[in-house]
Design a protein around this motif. Structure first.
Motif, PDB file in Angstrom:
ATOM      1  N   UNK A   1       0.832  -1.193   0.000  1.00  0.00           N
ATOM      2  CA  UNK A   1       0.000   0.000   0.000  1.00  0.00           C
ATOM      3  C   UNK A   1       0.871   1.251   0.000  1.00  0.00           C
ATOM      4  N   UNK A   2       0.258   2.380  -0.352  1.00  0.00           N
ATOM      5  CA  UNK A   2       1.011   3.633  -0.455  1.00  0.00           C
ATOM      6  C   UNK A   2       1.678   4.003   0.865  1.00  0.00           C
ATOM      7  N   UNK A   3       1.047   3.604   1.988  1.00  0.00           N
ATOM      8  CA  UNK A   3       1.596   3.947   3.307  1.00  0.00           C
ATOM      9  C   UNK A   3       2.776   3.047   3.674  1.00  0.00           C
ATOM     10  N   UNK A   4       3.103   2.087   2.800  1.00  0.00           N
ATOM     11  CA  UNK A   4       4.238   1.206   3.063  1.00  0.00           C
ATOM     12  C   UNK A   4       3.811  -0.136   3.630  1.00  0.00           C
ATOM     13  N   UNK A   5       2.572  -0.220   4.142  1.00  0.00           N
ATOM     14  CA  UNK A   5       2.094  -1.486   4.730  1.00  0.00           C
ATOM     15  C   UNK A   5       1.778  -2.482   3.618  1.00  0.00           C
ATOM     16  N   UNK A   6       1.804  -3.766   4.007  1.00  0.00           N
ATOM     17  CA  UNK A   6       1.402  -4.835   3.089  1.00  0.00           C
ATOM     18  C   UNK A   6       0.032  -5.312   3.525  1.00  0.00           C
ATOM     19  N   UNK A   7      -0.853  -5.598   2.599  1.00  0.00           N
ATOM     20  CA  UNK A   7      -2.140  -6.177   2.982  1.00  0.00           C
ATOM     21  C   UNK A   7      -3.253  -5.742   2.066  1.00  0.00           C
ATOM     22  N   UNK A   8      -4.462  -6.069   2.490  1.00  0.00           N
ATOM     23  CA  UNK A   8      -5.634  -5.772   1.673  1.00  0.00           C
ATOM     24  C   UNK A   8      -5.992  -4.297   1.811  1.00  0.00           C
ATOM     25  N   UNK A   9      -6.419  -3.692   0.723  1.00  0.00           N
ATOM     26  CA  UNK A   9      -6.828  -2.289   0.788  1.00  0.00           C
ATOM     27  C   UNK A   9      -6.404  -1.520  -0.447  1.00  0.00           C
ATOM     28  N   UNK A  10      -5.628  -2.203  -1.302  1.00  0.00           N
ATOM     29  CA  UNK A  10      -5.137  -1.547  -2.525  1.00  0.00           C
ATOM     30  C   UNK A  10      -6.277  -1.503  -3.544  1.00  0.00           C
ATOM     31  N   UNK A  11      -6.449  -0.365  -4.173  1.00  0.00           N
ATOM     32  CA  UNK A  11      -7.509  -0.227  -5.173  1.00  0.00           C
ATOM     33  C   UNK A  11      -7.399  -1.356  -6.206  1.00  0.00           C
ATOM     34  N   UNK A  12      -8.525  -1.946  -6.577  1.00  0.00           N
ATOM     35  CA  UNK A  12      -8.527  -2.959  -7.645  1.00  0.00           C
ATOM     36  C   UNK A  12      -7.924  -2.334  -8.902  1.00  0.00           C
ATOM     37  N   UNK A  13      -7.489  -3.172  -9.832  1.00  0.00           N
ATOM     38  CA  UNK A  13      -6.837  -2.622 -11.026  1.00  0.00           C
ATOM     39  C   UNK A  13      -7.821  -1.766 -11.824  1.00  0.00           C
ATOM     40  N   UNK A  14      -7.261  -0.840 -12.594  1.00  0.00           N
ATOM     41  CA  UNK A  14      -8.099   0.031 -13.440  1.00  0.00           C
ATOM     42  C   UNK A  14      -8.979  -0.836 -14.337  1.00  0.00           C
ATOM     43  N   UNK A  15      -8.410  -1.912 -14.880  1.00  0.00           N
ATOM     44  CA  UNK A  15      -9.170  -2.789 -15.786  1.00  0.00           C
ATOM     45  C   UNK A  15     -10.356  -3.409 -15.057  1.00  0.00           C
ATOM     46  N   UNK A  16     -10.115  -3.829 -13.787  1.00  0.00           N
ATOM     47  CA  UNK A  16     -11.215  -4.447 -13.022  1.00  0.00           C
ATOM     48  C   UNK A  16     -12.330  -3.448 -12.751  1.00  0.00           C
ATOM     49  N   UNK A  17     -11.932  -2.213 -12.413  1.00  0.00           N
ATOM     50  CA  UNK A  17     -12.956  -1.192 -12.109  1.00  0.00           C
ATOM     51  C   UNK A  17     -13.751  -0.877 -13.373  1.00  0.00           C
ATOM     52  N   UNK A  18     -13.043  -0.720 -14.488  1.00  0.00           N
ATOM     53  CA  UNK A  18     -13.742  -0.401 -15.746  1.00  0.00           C
ATOM     54  C   UNK A  18     -14.668  -1.564 -16.135  1.00  0.00           C
ATOM     55  N   UNK A  19     -14.158  -2.794 -16.004  1.00  0.00           N
ATOM     56  CA  UNK A  19     -14.983  -3.966 -16.372  1.00  0.00           C
ATOM     57  C   UNK A  19     -16.225  -4.040 -15.497  1.00  0.00           C
ATOM     58  N   UNK A  20     -16.053  -3.793 -14.195  1.00  0.00           N
ATOM     59  CA  UNK A  20     -17.210  -3.852 -13.286  1.00  0.00           C
ATOM     60  C   UNK A  20     -18.208  -2.751 -13.649  1.00  0.00           C
ATOM     61  N   UNK A  21     -17.690  -1.572 -13.989  1.00  0.00           N
ATOM     62  CA  UNK A  21     -18.590  -0.467 -14.360  1.00  0.00           C
ATOM     63  C   UNK A  21     -19.372  -0.829 -15.623  1.00  0.00           C
ATOM     64  N   UNK A  22     -18.680  -1.378 -16.602  1.00  0.00           N
ATOM     65  CA  UNK A  22     -19.356  -1.711 -17.862  1.00  0.00           C
ATOM     66  C   UNK A  22     -20.377  -2.821 -17.646  1.00  0.00           C
ATOM     67  N   UNK A  23     -20.025  -3.762 -16.750  1.00  0.00           N
ATOM     68  CA  UNK A  23     -20.944  -4.864 -16.473  1.00  0.00           C
ATOM     69  C   UNK A  23     -22.222  -4.345 -15.785  1.00  0.00           C
ATOM     70  N   UNK A  24     -22.043  -3.377 -14.897  1.00  0.00           N
ATOM     71  CA  UNK A  24     -23.211  -2.814 -14.204  1.00  0.00           C
ATOM     72  C   UNK A  24     -24.051  -1.976 -15.163  1.00  0.00           C
ATOM     73  N   UNK A  25     -23.373  -1.315 -16.078  1.00  0.00           N
ATOM     74  CA  UNK A  25     -24.050  -0.423 -17.028  1.00  0.00           C
ATOM     75  C   UNK A  25     -24.799  -1.150 -18.120  1.00  0.00           C
TER      76      UNK A  25
END
Ligand code: FMN
Length: 402
Positions: free
Chosen positions: A159-183
């Protein structure tokens, strides 16, 4: 410059940017949506403007960016924007913004606009791992999901704060795909009627004790929500769950397998398609007591069980030209077991789910399923349940057309 009017091919998306390091990724999401043919506008929280200037989004979108309700280019920006948008995509979404959404707070341009949205809303959270795993954040997400908001889950990583773990934004491709799927307006299910079952059943031992299973109902509820979003009339026959009824869905609450059978038969009478996602008990106590059994006077050393009626087999036997889809929650060899189940039950499709996998367990937010039909087995990647639901509804629509 993008299409100014309401005529974009893939849809009109309002991107709401909030105050995360990952705010710059919203620019890439905007670009990805435009490449897919969407017209995109942007609203930002004041804190988001600390990370990326509105001018970036203005230049990329070709539209003014709304950051202030009272100093915008139109008099009532939150209504104008939400009249226009077909999808609101909060990317990245801070823990703070998720909390505000869950509580219905509207104290700036971005949150007021999201509260005013009448279209589907998608959030893509990004934050520090401790903020993400905070029970309050998770409770807020549960509230949002149960009110129909789609969540593009963050991923694990540095993560940007230096920590390791869950919380990193999903990939741009995943966000776009999810948006298109919802749309995506297709498939158009208007005029179609769906029966969806969801959740566990409770089989009474006595008035206060029952046999149950670990089904959360999330998958069935996501399917009902997706079918309704595509225009179908949906009856959701639900066992006991803690979930809110999705918008536009008629819910029939049941408790036992026998009640679920009766409610399902009644709803199936006027349905074109049944999707049976409930985890129905296979056995029920043969002689449930009509009073609370006393430990000393009536010790419960064993319970005689009888098999419950098979809802999938019953509806498949009377389906005629209609479509019936079942689920097979298995621990290991899910596809082989689903193939056998398909032949045994006579339905059109089985969704095979290996619930021994961490990414597919009862109660998890993701599933790694395989569609098993007479034509073969089609494995899907690990997807959030609403995305699995979208794929399943698309598949059901194909079966209905056939
Ligand atoms: C450098 C920096 C990075 C931040 N990154 C995040 C983040 O990734 N996710 C998050 O939820 N909050 C993050 N925050 C905290 C938010 O900016 C803060 O909670 C703010 O009040 C959010 O406002 P907003 O939701 O109105 O945009 C960050 C703060 C700073 C100073």
């Amino acid at each position: 410059m993008q299409d100014e009017g309401k005529g974009s091919r893939q849809g009109r998306v309002l991107v709401v940017v909030t105050g995360c390091i990952a705010a710059y990724k919203a620019a890439e999401v905007l670009r990805g949506l435009q490449k897919a043919g969407c017209d995109v506008r942007v609203a930002m929280t004041e804190h988001a403007t600390e990370f990326v200037g509105p001018i970036t989004f203005e230049a990329l979108s070709g539209h003014p960016v709304v950051t202030d309700l009272f100093r915008a280019s139109t008099p009532i920006p939150h209504i104008e924007l939400t009249d226009w948008a077909e999808l609101v995509c909060v990317v990245p979404a801070t823990a703070n913004f998720l909390a505000k959404m869950a509580a219905g707070i509207a104290d700036d341009a971005a949150s007021t606009t999201v509260l005013a949205a009448g279209c589907p809303v998608l959030v893509a959270p990004a934050m520090n791992v401790r903020m993400w795993s905070n029970p309050q954040t998770q409770a807020n997400l549960d509230i949002l999901r149960s009110s129909g908001v789609d969540v593009v889950m963050p991923v694990a990583g540095r993560l940007a704060c230096g920590a390791e773990g869950e919380g990193k934004l999903a990939s741009v491709e995943q966000v776009v795909a999810a948006a298109l799927e919802t749309l995506r307006p297709e498939p158009d299910l208007s005029g179609r009627a769906f029966l969806v079952t969801a959740g566990p059943t409770h089989e009474a031992i006595d008035p206060v004790r029952f046999l149950a299973n670990a089904s959360s109902g999330k998958m069935g509820y996501a399917i009902a929500a997706a079918a309704a979003r595509h225009g179908a009339r949906v009856v959701l026959v639900s066992g006991p769950t803690a979930l809110a009824c999705p918008p536009g869905v008629d819910r029939v609450d049941v408790t036992s397998a026998a009640e679920m059978l009766e409610a399902s038969k009644a709803a199936f009478a006027s349905a074109d398609c049944a999707i049976l996602a409930a985890a129905v008990a296979d056995y029920t106590p043969a002689h449930p007591a009509d009073h609370k059994l006393k430990k000393d006077a009536e010790p419960l050393g064993s319970i005689e069980l009888v098999q419950t009626a098979d809802i999938l087999r019953t509806l498949s036997a009377e389906k005629g030209g209609r479509v019936v889809i079942g689920f097979a929650a298995e621990t290991g060899d899910a596809v082989a077991k689903a193939q056998a189940k398909l032949a045994r039950k006579g339905c059109d499709l089985i969704v095979a789910n290996d619930v021994s996998r961490e990414d597919s367990a009862f109660g998890s937010d993701t599933d790694a399923v395989t569609f098993v039909s007479p034509e073969g087995a089609e494995p899907l990647p690990t997807l959030a349940k609403p995305q699995v639901a979208e794929r399943l509804i698309a598949r059901a629509a194909t079966l209905l057309e056939a």
